[in-house]
Write a protein that holds these residues in place. Structure first.
Motif: not given
Ligand code: GDP
Ligand code: IMO
Ligand code: MG
Length: 422
Positions: A92-100
């Motif tokens: 699950d990526l939702t809470r761990r992947l941020y985009i500039s």
């Protein structure tokens, strides 16, 4: 805390993904700082293999935050496919992947323009990955790019304007294309991007640093593919070097800590361009077979050759490398003799400095070392290293002037030997 940087010192595919994954437990945050889906970073653990293109390679280690930095160019369609593949395998990526919000978008027409420019160059083509990298960075530099942050501001209008400009260019290049089929996937990809936190990563990362968090910056491509210092014009369109981590994340040079320079025990290159130590004989083929040297993005066979210490020394200088990491030495486990290029002979004289231009007259000057003739793939500690392998390491460290901290003896996460701790 400071930002540690890990980057490739050769022509890419050194094994960056594997080592970022191995090092991630020591960090709070992992950030990609440049490049785009031209990258293919392979990780292997627990019998599974993953290839990441835009998502940082720290994504598999616990709850660490992973950031796609402002220096990256992001293709929504490929991003969506990557997210879906990871989520299908239970991550699950939702809470761990941020985009500039400052990262630039690769538009569907960038990919078409990439193909059109390559076709126009004919036999002089760069051999790009065909992912629209050059045209996307061109738009960024010429101040025509679309950024992730634009998704929230009059996006449709900006998109239409950019596409109209690109279509005019494609028309001038007499390039035939079917945009509609690309656009469907692209807009679905945009919806996928909207699921993720889009942040001011420059502020975010600097705040984390002041709170004593540890950041690892993940390089893509390699120093010899850098737009300024690589084998121009056979390069990618961004700064792959250590300084790229400053501009690609918004961290000051004074905030850079360790610089991990990663290299293969031999050398490979995909695409066109000079490659002084290339082997077009059965030795090169043996490296390709044993190292499974086929591009993780394009599947193209990689060109193979002996390690080039002239180019490596140059890369170490440009990047300010503080620690070295040597990959794929297992590929040489059966070789009787190992060669290392220590100088180039050009116009009847020897040079140890990487030259402005490499032409056919250049001859590599080799030193020969005895092979270790031992299967090293199951070794767990440097105490088990054969004598000849230690001699090879010492020779490299002496010639390059930097210590080799990690030796990788196979593709799996476990096949990694850390030689010393500070
Ligand atoms: P990256 O782009 O720098 O992350 O490297 P790639 O993933 O494109 O290419 C490296 C390839 O070598 C991948 O297939 C890895 O699984 C593999 N690999 C990494 N380290 C080793 C190693 O020490 N030995 C062997 N045999 N393969 C390795
Ligand atoms: P990773 O991160 C190896 C090469 C291409 C081509 C040139 C320009 O996996 O190490 P581009 O599509 O960027 O305009 O292509 O750069 N190239 C790579 N080669 N590994 C990569 O990334 C590469 N990214 C680009 O083959 O020669
Ligand atoms: Mg790769």
């Amino acid at each position: 805390m400071k930002v540690d940087v890990l980057l490739g010192l050769q022509w890419g595919d050194e094994g960056k993904g594997k080592i970022v994954d191995v090092l991630t437990p020591n960090y709070d945050l992992v950030a990609r700082f440049q490049g785009g889906p031209n990258a293919g970073h392979t990780l292997e653990f627990e019998g599974q293999k993953y290839v990441l293109r835009s998502i940082p390679s720290g994504i598999f280690q616990g709850g660490k935050i992973n950031i796609i930095g402002n220096g990256v160019v992001l293709d929504p369609a490929l991003f969506k496919a990557e997210v879906e593949a990871l989520e299908a395998s239970g991550h699950d990526l939702t809470r761990r992947l941020y985009i500039s919000r400052k990262a630039h978008l690769i538009l569907p027409t960038h990919r078409l323009l990439d193909a059109a420019y390559e076709a126009q160059k004919g036999s002089d083509k760069i051999g790009t990955t065909g992912k629209g990298i050059g045209p996307a960075y061109t738009d960024k530099i010429s101040r025509n790019g679309l950024r992730i942050g634009d998704l929230d501001y009059n996006f449709e209008e900006k998109y239409k304007q950019a596409i109209a400009r690109h279509e005019e260019l494609l028309h001038q290049l007499h390039f035939e294309y079917d945009l509609a089929s690309l656009e469907k996937d692209w807009f679905e990809g945009i919806e996928s991007i909207r699921r993720f936190r889009r942040i001011d990563s420059d502020h975010f990362i600097n705040k984390e640093l002041t709170e004593n968090k540890k950041v690892l910056a993940e390089g893509a491509q390699g120093t010899m593919l850098d737009i300024d210092f690589g084998s121009y014009p056979f390069v990618t369109s961004s700064n792959t070097i250590c300084a790229g981590a400053c501009t690609g994340l918004g961290v000051a040079p004074s905030k850079i800590g360790e610089v991990y320079g990663i290299f293969k025990a031999y050398c490979t290159r995909v695409g066109s361009g000079p490659f002084p130590t290339e082997l077009l004989d059965e030795t090169g083929q043996k490296m390709r077979d044993l190292g499974y040297e086929y591009g993780s993005v394009t599947g193209r066979p990689r060109r193979c050759g002996w390690i080039d210490l002239v180019a490596l020394r140059y890369a170490i200088m440009i990047d300010g490398v503080t620690q070295l990491i040597m990959m794929k030495s297992d590929v040489l486990d059966t070789f009787d003799t190992i060669k290392a290029c220590v100088a180039y002979e050009m116009d009847g004289r020897e040079t140890e400095d990487f030259p402005f231009e490499i032409d056919d007259s250049l001859q590599p000057v080799y030193v020969e070392l005895p092979g270790w003739k031992t299967d090293m793939t199951k070794m767990q500690s440097e105490d088990e290293f054969p004598e000849e392998f230690n001699a090879y390491l010492s020779f490299l460290e002496e010639t390059l002037g930097v210590n080799i901290k990690i030796v990788s003896v196979g593709p799996d996460r476990e096949q990694t030997i850390i030689r010393y701790t500070e």
